[in-house]
Motif scaffolding. Structure first.
Motif, PDB file in Angstrom:
ATOM      1  N   GLU A 262       0.816  -1.203   0.000  1.00  0.00           N
ATOM      2  CA  GLU A 262       0.000   0.000   0.000  1.00  0.00           C
ATOM      3  C   GLU A 262       0.860   1.267   0.000  1.00  0.00           C
ATOM      4  OE1 GLU A 262      -2.659  -3.136   1.851  1.00  0.00           O
ATOM      5  OE2 GLU A 262      -0.546  -2.565   1.981  1.00  0.00           O
ATOM      6  N   LEU A 265       1.623   2.130  -3.451  1.00  0.00           N
ATOM      7  CA  LEU A 265       0.405   2.556  -4.135  1.00  0.00           C
ATOM      8  C   LEU A 265       0.001   3.981  -3.746  1.00  0.00           C
ATOM      9  CD1 LEU A 265      -1.665  -0.748  -3.944  1.00  0.00           C
ATOM     10  CD2 LEU A 265      -0.694   0.284  -5.995  1.00  0.00           C
ATOM     11  N   LYS A 268       1.348   6.362  -6.192  1.00  0.00           N
ATOM     12  CA  LYS A 268       0.621   6.288  -7.461  1.00  0.00           C
ATOM     13  C   LYS A 268      -0.713   7.016  -7.361  1.00  0.00           C
ATOM     14  CE  LYS A 268       3.956   3.750  -8.987  1.00  0.00           C
ATOM     15  NZ  LYS A 268       4.987   4.369  -9.862  1.00  0.00           N
ATOM     16  N   LEU A 294      -8.884  -1.500  -8.461  1.00  0.00           N
ATOM     17  CA  LEU A 294      -7.662  -2.292  -8.316  1.00  0.00           C
ATOM     18  C   LEU A 294      -7.734  -3.502  -9.246  1.00  0.00           C
ATOM     19  CD1 LEU A 294      -7.723  -2.287  -4.435  1.00  0.00           C
ATOM     20  CD2 LEU A 294      -5.940  -1.166  -5.777  1.00  0.00           C
ATOM     21  N   LEU A 326      -8.033   2.677  -0.018  1.00  0.00           N
ATOM     22  CA  LEU A 326      -6.911   1.756  -0.193  1.00  0.00           C
ATOM     23  C   LEU A 326      -6.709   0.897   1.052  1.00  0.00           C
ATOM     24  CD1 LEU A 326      -4.428   0.790  -1.835  1.00  0.00           C
ATOM     25  CD2 LEU A 326      -3.148   2.685  -0.789  1.00  0.00           C
ATOM     26  N   LEU A 338      -4.092   0.607 -11.165  1.00  0.00           N
ATOM     27  CA  LEU A 338      -4.803   1.370 -10.145  1.00  0.00           C
ATOM     28  C   LEU A 338      -5.555   2.504 -10.833  1.00  0.00           C
ATOM     29  CD1 LEU A 338      -5.140   1.734  -7.001  1.00  0.00           C
ATOM     30  CD2 LEU A 338      -3.287   3.402  -7.162  1.00  0.00           C
TER      31      LEU A 338
END
Length: 370
Positions: A262, A265, A268, A294, A326, A338
């Protein structure tokens, strides 16, 4: 079929030929005649569009880049340039509007036109389509195909009949015969999964579909059964709608390597939210529902959503909600894609009504649409 209901309608569906790929080949002559894919890369991503040279090998849009490369080892990947595609699309739209105000864009490269009553006073929709296609070629250097008929469904199906750089007119008295001889996978609105199910039920052509009762189709296809029953008879009542309402705005990224944490991510999310904010600003739209998308390494898909009591379009607010989503539950696997999107938009309001975007610490105002 009650032909009188549709006899006076003249609908054209214009579809640009391999639009993104054709633009790239036009702007870069070195790519002409070569198999190219717009989007993705040799290692990663998804094909957005394929040139006709690539399609001969079975390469199609929405196909993974890796699979496309296997089918066509000589495939050339080109980065998309959406600003350029929009620039040309606006020129094409301007041509359409010289013939009718009833233009319903489906995307940058296709649109419906209702020319029943048109600005040129031309009685023939077939001749209008020919003239529009000729002007598109002259003014943009690109080819387009067209379908002409009594409603949007038949026109859409017909536009694919003589591709590329062709057109097909289906007159009122020809509609049912035209549909009867088509493979049902050619019917707009029948996807690959539904087509396979129909094959298993012995439905291979439009005639096979037409011979099934409404009850049979509703039993096997639920609410869609009525739609299939009607289109097999060429019945489609939807009008050309020049002001189609945007229902969602989103942005997403496919990663070069799968991400399993995570923490990675989060970075991102920031980049995607920045792009999403730009799209919202261009569209002058805000939304209440944020959805985090996702796609895992096994290609399974998961979405997580949250609806707020107020409209947002600011990236910082989007980031906060996306991060909350998330961490809503643990990742099922490593992530290859994503995405973040906004739904439940404010574009049902008029431009004169400017709802305020709220948060605990800020209050922003905005206008509306792309």
């Amino acid at each position: 079929m009650d032909s009188n209901l549709f006899a006076n309608r003249k609908i054209i569906h214009i579809d640009m030929d391999a639009f993104y790929a054709s633009v790239e080949q036009m702007d870069n002559p070195e790519l002409k005649g070569l198999p190219i894919a717009v989007g993705g890369s040799e290692q990663r991503g998804v094909v957005s569009a394929a040139s006709y040279e690539a399609r001969k090998f079975g390469v199609r849009s929405a196909m993974s880049s890796i699979h496309a490369k296997r089918l066509c080892p000589e495939l050339i990947f080109v980065r998309p340039r959406f600003d350029r595609y929009k620039e040309i699309s606006k020129k094409i739209r301007k041509i359409f509007l010289e013939y009718t105000d009833l233009v319903e864009p489906l995307s940058l490269d296709e649109a419906y036109l209702d020319v029943t009553v048109n600005k040129k006073g031309m009685p023939s929709a077939t001749l209008i389509a020919q003239e529009i296609r000729k002007r598109i070629l002259t003014e943009t250097g690109l080819t387009a195909s067209a379908g002409i008929s009594i409603n949007k469904f038949v026109a859409k199906v017909a536009s694919d009949y003589n591709k590329p750089d062709g057109q097909k007119t289906v007159n009122p008295e020809e509609v049912e015969a035209f549909l009867e001889q088509l493979d049902i996978k050619k019917f707009y609105g029948i996807g690959k999964v539904t087509a396979e199910k129909m094959y298993q039920l012995g439905i291979f052509t439009g005639l096979d579909l037409k011979q099934k009762s409404r009850e049979f189709l509703e039993k096997h296809f639920s609410n869609s059964g009525t739609y299939y029953y009607q289109i097999s008879r060429g019945i489609h009542h939807s009008a050309v709608k020049p002001n189609r309402t945007i229902k969602s705005v989103g942005a997403e990224r496919t990663f070069f390597e799968n991400l399993s944490s995570e923490i990675f991510l989060e970075d991102k999310i920031i980049n995607i939210a920045d792009e999403l904010e730009k799209r919202l600003q261009r569209s002058k739209i805000a939304g209440k529902t944020i959805t985090l998308k996702l796609k895992y390494s096994d290609f399974s898909l998961q979405t997580r959503s949250k609806t707020l009591p107020y409209f947002i379009s600011d990236k910082n607010l989007i980031i906060d909600v996306a991060k909350e989503l998330l961490y809503q539950e643990r990742l099922k696997n490593s992530v290859r894609l994503l995405g973040i999107s906004l739904h439940n938009l404010n574009n049902q309001f008029s431009k004169d009504t400017e709802p305020k975007q709220k948060s605990i610490s800020i209050q922003l105002q905005f206008n509306f649409k792309d």
